[in-house]
Design a protein around this motif. Structure first.
Motif, PDB file in Angstrom:
ATOM      1  N   THR A 295      -4.848   7.724   5.681  1.00 12.14           N
ATOM      2  CA  THR A 295      -5.837   6.834   4.726  1.00 12.14           C
ATOM      3  C   THR A 295      -5.546   7.744   3.360  1.00 12.14           C
ATOM      4  N   LYS A 296      -5.707   8.840   3.376  1.00 12.82           N
ATOM      5  CA  LYS A 296      -5.611   9.566   2.071  1.00 12.82           C
ATOM      6  C   LYS A 296      -4.103   9.462   1.595  1.00 12.82           C
ATOM      7  N   THR A 297      -3.109   9.310   2.244  1.00 12.12           N
ATOM      8  CA  THR A 297      -1.762   9.234   1.949  1.00 12.12           C
ATOM      9  C   THR A 297      -1.521   7.842   1.199  1.00 12.12           C
ATOM     10  N   ILE A 298      -2.092   6.828   1.780  1.00 13.32           N
ATOM     11  CA  ILE A 298      -1.776   5.579   1.686  1.00 13.32           C
ATOM     12  C   ILE A 298      -2.583   5.191   0.312  1.00 13.32           C
ATOM     13  N   ALA A 299      -3.952   5.662   0.314  1.00 15.02           N
ATOM     14  CA  ALA A 299      -4.637   5.454  -1.147  1.00 15.02           C
ATOM     15  C   ALA A 299      -3.928   6.070  -2.470  1.00 15.02           C
TER      16      ALA A 299
ATOM     17  N   LEU B 204      -6.457  -0.992   6.091  1.00 11.90           N
ATOM     18  CA  LEU B 204      -6.242  -2.452   5.604  1.00 11.90           C
ATOM     19  C   LEU B 204      -7.057  -2.788   4.484  1.00 11.90           C
ATOM     20  N   ASN B 205      -8.437  -2.348   4.643  1.00 11.24           N
ATOM     21  CA  ASN B 205      -9.520  -2.732   3.668  1.00 11.24           C
ATOM     22  C   ASN B 205      -9.073  -1.869   2.458  1.00 11.24           C
ATOM     23  N   LEU B 206      -8.776  -0.912   2.634  1.00 10.66           N
ATOM     24  CA  LEU B 206      -8.666   0.035   1.650  1.00 10.66           C
ATOM     25  C   LEU B 206      -7.325  -0.742   0.746  1.00 10.66           C
ATOM     26  N   ALA B 207      -6.197  -1.049   1.200  1.00 10.84           N
ATOM     27  CA  ALA B 207      -5.280  -1.605   0.478  1.00 10.84           C
ATOM     28  C   ALA B 207      -5.268  -3.009   0.085  1.00 10.84           C
TER      29      ALA B 207
ATOM     30  N   ASP C 105      -1.447  -3.723  -7.175  1.00  6.75           N
ATOM     31  CA  ASP C 105      -2.211  -5.066  -6.713  1.00  6.75           C
ATOM     32  C   ASP C 105      -1.055  -6.137  -6.367  1.00  6.75           C
ATOM     33  N   ASP C 106       0.224  -5.702  -6.285  1.00  9.87           N
ATOM     34  CA  ASP C 106       1.316  -6.581  -5.702  1.00  9.87           C
ATOM     35  C   ASP C 106       1.247  -6.604  -4.162  1.00  9.87           C
ATOM     36  N   VAL C 107       0.853  -7.530  -3.536  1.00 11.80           N
ATOM     37  CA  VAL C 107       0.530  -7.885  -1.982  1.00 11.80           C
ATOM     38  C   VAL C 107       1.926  -7.193  -1.282  1.00 11.80           C
ATOM     39  N   ILE C 108       2.972  -7.485  -1.773  1.00 10.86           N
ATOM     40  CA  ILE C 108       4.125  -7.383  -1.039  1.00 10.86           C
ATOM     41  C   ILE C 108       4.633  -5.947  -1.086  1.00 10.86           C
ATOM     42  N   SER C 109       4.272  -5.315  -2.411  1.00  9.88           N
ATOM     43  CA  SER C 109       4.478  -3.872  -2.350  1.00  9.88           C
ATOM     44  C   SER C 109       3.579  -3.204  -1.678  1.00  9.88           C
ATOM     45  N   LEU C 110       2.367  -3.593  -1.466  1.00 12.13           N
ATOM     46  CA  LEU C 110       1.121  -2.767  -0.608  1.00 12.13           C
ATOM     47  C   LEU C 110       1.699  -3.064   0.659  1.00 12.13           C
ATOM     48  N   MET C 111       2.101  -4.340   1.214  1.00 12.38           N
ATOM     49  CA  MET C 111       2.328  -4.495   2.598  1.00 12.38           C
ATOM     50  C   MET C 111       3.643  -3.489   2.955  1.00 12.38           C
ATOM     51  N   ALA C 112       4.689  -3.280   2.014  1.00 11.81           N
ATOM     52  CA  ALA C 112       5.840  -2.359   2.302  1.00 11.81           C
ATOM     53  C   ALA C 112       5.364  -0.878   2.509  1.00 11.81           C
TER      54      ALA C 112
END
Length: 150
Positions: free
Chosen positions: A9-13, A144-147, A20-27
């Motif tokens: 979670t810390k790494t992804i945060a 997922l909520n964080l991202a 805020d780009d959804v595709i970048s976040l998903m990748a």
């Protein structure tokens, strides 16, 4: 290796801060989650692209199904019901879509934006039976909520 959800979670945060780009976040989420645990054989998103329709999004692993209607499979069930699907044995799930013959168990979580709109589902497949538990659900929901729901 087994995932440490606090560290993940810390790494992804840190990696997604300000994005805020959804595709970048998903990748980014798909990549980080996939490489965090040996149980995770296929990790990725199916995006809502039309009424009752999911299409493949960013993922890690072998090929995935390109299109999944809400009416079919584990991913469709998660999108249709809005509920997490924890499937210890995919062969026992009625209507399971075998995108990869190696998949033995599956965890699929609905993904919502900050307004509660369904963006898609996050699918984690394992080549091990009964690979997922409540800790995986809680850890992945927090990520997922964080991202996506920030």
């Amino acid at each position: 290796m087994r995932v440490n959800y606090d560290d993940l979670t810390k790494t992804i945060a840190a990696l997604t801060e300000g994005e805020d780009d959804v595709i970048s976040l998903m990748a980014t989420v798909a990549c980080e989650v996939h490489h965090s645990d040996d149980r995770f054989d296929w990790t990725g998103f199916y995006r809502v692209t039309g009424p009752e329709m999911l299409k493949i999004g960013p993922y890690q692993g072998g090929h995935g199904c390109l299109v999944i209607p809400f009416s079919r499979g584990v991913c469709g069930a998660a999108a249709r019901t809005g509920e997490v699907q924890l499937v210890p044995d995919v062969d026992a799930f009625p209507g399971h879509i075998a995108c990869a013959s190696s998949t033995r168990s599956e965890l699929v979580l609905p993904v919502h934006d900050r307004n509660g709109a369904l963006l898609g589902v996050f699918d984690i497949d394992s080549d091990q039976p009964d690979a997922f538990d409540q800790a995986d659900i809680a850890g992945m929901q927090a990520i997922l909520n964080l991202a996506f729901a920030k």
